[in-house]
Scaffold this motif. Structure first.
Motif, PDB file in Angstrom:
ATOM      1  N   ILE A   1       0.836  -1.197   0.000  1.00 38.63           N
ATOM      2  CA  ILE A   1       0.000   0.000   0.000  1.00 38.63           C
ATOM      3  C   ILE A   1       0.877   1.255   0.000  1.00 38.63           C
ATOM      4  N   ALA A   2       1.967   1.220   0.778  1.00 41.91           N
ATOM      5  CA  ALA A   2       2.890   2.358   0.814  1.00 41.91           C
ATOM      6  C   ALA A   2       3.512   2.601  -0.558  1.00 41.91           C
ATOM      7  N   THR A   3       3.905   1.513  -1.229  1.00 44.06           N
ATOM      8  CA  THR A   3       4.514   1.648  -2.558  1.00 44.06           C
ATOM      9  C   THR A   3       3.526   2.228  -3.560  1.00 44.06           C
ATOM     10  N   TYR A   4       2.308   1.680  -3.579  1.00 40.06           N
ATOM     11  CA  TYR A   4       1.295   2.166  -4.524  1.00 40.06           C
ATOM     12  C   TYR A   4       0.883   3.602  -4.200  1.00 40.06           C
TER      13      TYR A   4
ATOM     14  N   VAL B   1      10.196  -0.135 -10.942  1.00 37.49           N
ATOM     15  CA  VAL B   1      10.813  -1.340 -10.368  1.00 37.49           C
ATOM     16  C   VAL B   1      10.183  -1.678  -9.029  1.00 37.49           C
ATOM     17  N   ALA B   2       9.923  -0.663  -8.199  1.00 39.79           N
ATOM     18  CA  ALA B   2       9.322  -0.888  -6.890  1.00 39.79           C
ATOM     19  C   ALA B   2       7.941  -1.506  -7.019  1.00 39.79           C
ATOM     20  N   VAL B   3       7.153  -1.013  -7.975  1.00 40.18           N
ATOM     21  CA  VAL B   3       5.807  -1.561  -8.192  1.00 40.18           C
ATOM     22  C   VAL B   3       5.897  -3.006  -8.665  1.00 40.18           C
ATOM     23  N   LEU B   4       6.814  -3.290  -9.599  1.00 39.26           N
ATOM     24  CA  LEU B   4       6.987  -4.663 -10.088  1.00 39.26           C
ATOM     25  C   LEU B   4       7.419  -5.591  -8.957  1.00 39.26           C
ATOM     26  N   GLY B   5       8.375  -5.119  -8.132  1.00 37.95           N
ATOM     27  CA  GLY B   5       8.864  -5.939  -7.028  1.00 37.95           C
ATOM     28  C   GLY B   5       7.821  -6.170  -5.964  1.00 37.95           C
ATOM     29  N   THR B   6       6.960  -5.180  -5.756  1.00 39.43           N
ATOM     30  CA  THR B   6       5.882  -5.335  -4.781  1.00 39.43           C
ATOM     31  C   THR B   6       4.827  -6.307  -5.285  1.00 39.43           C
ATOM     32  N   THR B   7       4.577  -6.274  -6.582  1.00 38.93           N
ATOM     33  CA  THR B   7       3.513  -7.095  -7.157  1.00 38.93           C
ATOM     34  C   THR B   7       3.910  -8.562  -7.275  1.00 38.93           C
ATOM     35  N   ILE B   8       5.144  -8.830  -7.685  1.00 38.76           N
ATOM     36  CA  ILE B   8       5.614 -10.202  -7.878  1.00 38.76           C
ATOM     37  C   ILE B   8       6.668 -10.485  -6.810  1.00 38.76           C
ATOM     38  N   SER B   9       6.271 -11.140  -5.716  1.00 35.16           N
ATOM     39  CA  SER B   9       7.156 -11.361  -4.574  1.00 35.16           C
ATOM     40  C   SER B   9       7.344 -12.849  -4.304  1.00 35.16           C
TER      41      SER B   9
ATOM     42  N   ILE C   1      -3.551   3.619  -6.232  1.00 31.75           N
ATOM     43  CA  ILE C   1      -2.855   4.628  -7.052  1.00 31.75           C
ATOM     44  C   ILE C   1      -3.829   5.705  -7.498  1.00 31.75           C
ATOM     45  N   LEU C   2      -5.015   5.292  -7.908  1.00 26.70           N
ATOM     46  CA  LEU C   2      -6.038   6.229  -8.374  1.00 26.70           C
ATOM     47  C   LEU C   2      -6.397   7.239  -7.293  1.00 26.70           C
ATOM     48  N   THR C   3      -6.626   6.755  -6.070  1.00 25.89           N
ATOM     49  CA  THR C   3      -7.024   7.631  -4.964  1.00 25.89           C
ATOM     50  C   THR C   3      -5.919   8.610  -4.608  1.00 25.89           C
ATOM     51  N   THR C   4      -4.705   8.102  -4.438  1.00 30.06           N
ATOM     52  CA  THR C   4      -3.608   8.989  -4.022  1.00 30.06           C
ATOM     53  C   THR C   4      -3.219   9.962  -5.130  1.00 30.06           C
TER      54      THR C   4
ATOM     55  N   ILE D   1       5.424  10.234  -0.082  1.00 28.67           N
ATOM     56  CA  ILE D   1       4.774   9.390   0.912  1.00 28.67           C
ATOM     57  C   ILE D   1       5.758   8.306   1.340  1.00 28.67           C
ATOM     58  N   ASP D   2       6.043   8.235   2.640  1.00 28.88           N
ATOM     59  CA  ASP D   2       7.020   7.264   3.144  1.00 28.88           C
ATOM     60  C   ASP D   2       6.393   6.005   3.727  1.00 28.88           C
ATOM     61  N   SER D   3       5.086   6.038   4.003  1.00 23.33           N
ATOM     62  CA  SER D   3       4.436   4.862   4.583  1.00 23.33           C
ATOM     63  C   SER D   3       2.950   4.893   4.260  1.00 23.33           C
ATOM     64  N   ALA D   4       2.299   3.761   4.478  1.00 23.48           N
ATOM     65  CA  ALA D   4       0.858   3.682   4.240  1.00 23.48           C
ATOM     66  C   ALA D   4       0.099   4.589   5.192  1.00 23.48           C
ATOM     67  N   THR D   5       0.564   4.674   6.433  1.00 26.13           N
ATOM     68  CA  THR D   5      -0.129   5.525   7.410  1.00 26.13           C
ATOM     69  C   THR D   5       0.043   7.000   7.075  1.00 26.13           C
TER      70      THR D   5
END
Length: 448
Positions: free
Chosen positions: A53-56, A214-222, A279-282, A294-298
């Motif tokens: 969530i933080a990454t997106y 790259v971050a999104v790809l790495g978050t999605t395929i773990s 992503i759409l909301t943020t 943004i550094d975190s989901a919170t």
């Protein structure tokens, strides 16, 4: 005699009711889809953990709608590689680590599993910290107290609740992800602009843009998702709901293959749909108002509060807690399955603690160490960076070995993968390799 005949008739009807072919015919009914959903759905939902969530959120805040296309790009590869992991578990009746040992030396598998456990532990730490912060934002209180509650609850549920009862709990927790659909519907999204950016992206050729891709790809395929789904297929098989390992079956077009395809496709599409809405909301709220870091989901939830209202903030924050309660057992469980299979320990969430002491020890240790990292002063961003690096090291060789296993007739029999699954799986592996190389390049470039 009449009673005996009735009993035999009833038993015969029951046998027919639970046979795979009968189940397959029921699957076309309206409620049949829900019965098909299990390991694939839970795996996909667990991918949208607080770290994801933080990454997106950062992707949307920093680049607006500019990275929505990545969600569509990763979906077919994500479906393919997760279907490969599910197929390996269901066909062989063994988890992923046990199968990898068939094609790689034990020392290499030990090294990969060690990196997996390390990455998962850092990820657990970041997720627990995010959940604790989210609860503090909503109801107040101390972060460490909330973190202890989440860590203890997750561990106790895994150790003391058998799989047949725990699996429905995980499945129910997937509903928490709909909070992010609701938040997107509560803000004024310029749908025309967003959809155009998703299908016709404007690429920004700079280091920050490629790092986020790259971050999104790495978050999605773990990697932890691969280990978890393969082992969950084995857990489902051992519940007696379906036949023994498919490798022992003569029928090539087994109903379980169709069930896995539907379950995995729905789970991965659901996962990426939630990423799309985050992503759409943020992008709509934060990026449009100049909030681009943004550094975190919170932090994303807190930033939404003055711009989108208290209700949107609460939904976003509660979503962090719900997804964390789903993701932590998946992260800890994936680590435990990997270690237990390498050392030949019993690995099952259905087993009681004394029967699988080593397996549950890994679950508890990963969660407790993750909780403890919250007291070290290491911030969640650094834990996510380490998790990303370790996942990158593990992902490509594991994906390559999975592709070798799933196409190996000795291991898979006549259920070895062919055609589109092999093609998409290898393309996904190549894309992940490029993404990992780019990730290391970006870290090296940043260090200079």
């Amino acid at each position: 005699m009449t009673t005996d005949l009735a009993d035999k008739t009833s038993a015969g009807v029951h046998d027919v009711a639970i046979s795979p072919s009968s189940e397959a015919s029921k699957e076309t009914s309206g409620g049949g889809l829900l019965r098909l959903l299990g390991p694939g759905l839970v795996t996909g939902a667990a991918d949208d953990d607080p770290s994801g969530i933080a990454t997106y959120s950062q992707a949307g805040a920093q680049f607006g709608f500019g990275l929505l296309w990545t969600v569509f790009l990763t979906t077919p590869f994500m479906i393919a590689i997760q279907l490969v992991s599910a197929r390996i578990g269901r066909v062989t009746g063994k988890g992923l680590a046990a199968n990898v040992m068939e094609v790689a030396p034990r020392w290499a598998v030990l090294g990969l599993v060690f990196l997996l456990v390390s990455a998962n532990t850092f990820n657990i730490a970041a997720d627990i910290a995010a959940m604790a912060e989210a609860l503090s934002l909503v109801i107040g209180g101390l972060n460490h107290e909330h973190a202890l509650i989440f860590a203890a609850t997750s561990t106790l549920l895994q150790v003391f609740v058998p799989y047949r009862r725990y699996a429905p709990i995980l499945k129910f927790l997937t509903l928490s992800l709909f909070a992010y659909v609701a938040t997107a519907l509560m803000v004024n999204v310029p749908w025309g602009e967003a959809l155009l950016a998703a299908v016709w992206p404007q690429v920004s050729p700079n280091a920050d843009y490629f790092l986020m891709v790259v971050a999104v790809l790495g978050t999605t395929i773990s990697p932890y998702l691969f280990f978890w789904q393969a082992s969950q297929e084995v857990e489902e098989m051992n519940q007696g709901k379906v036949d023994p390992p498919l490798r022992n079956q003569r029928k090539k077009d087994h109903p379980e293959l169709r069930r896995m395809r539907i379950d995995t496709a729905v789970g991965m599409i659901f996962s990426n749909a939630i990423a799309f809405f985050i992503i759409l909301t943020t992008a709509t709220v934060l990026h449009a108002h100049g909030v681009t870091n943004i550094d975190s989901a919170t932090q994303a939830a807190e930033a939404l509060r003055p711009l989108a209202g208290d209700f949107t903030f609460v939904l976003f924050a509660l979503g962090i807690i719900g997804t964390g309660m789903l993701a932590i057992p998946v992260l800890a469980g994936a680590a435990a399955y990997g270690v237990a299979e390498v050392f030949g320990w019993r690995a099952s969430l259905e087993a009681r603690a004394p029967q699988a002491a080593g397996f549950y020890t890994i679950i508890a240790a990963a969660t407790v160490i993750g909780f403890g990292l919250g007291f070290t002063g290491i911030d969640s961003i650094h834990m996510l960076v380490w998790s990303a690096v370790l996942n990158g090291i593990v992902a490509v060789p594991i994906m390559a070995m999975m592709m070798l296993i799933v196409s190996n007739i000795k291991l898979m029999g006549h259920f070895k993968a062919r055609g589109w699954l092999i093609g998409l799986g290898w393309i996904g592996t190549a894309n992940m390799a490029v993404a990992v190389l780019a990730l290391f390049w970006s870290f090296g470039h940043a260090a200079l």
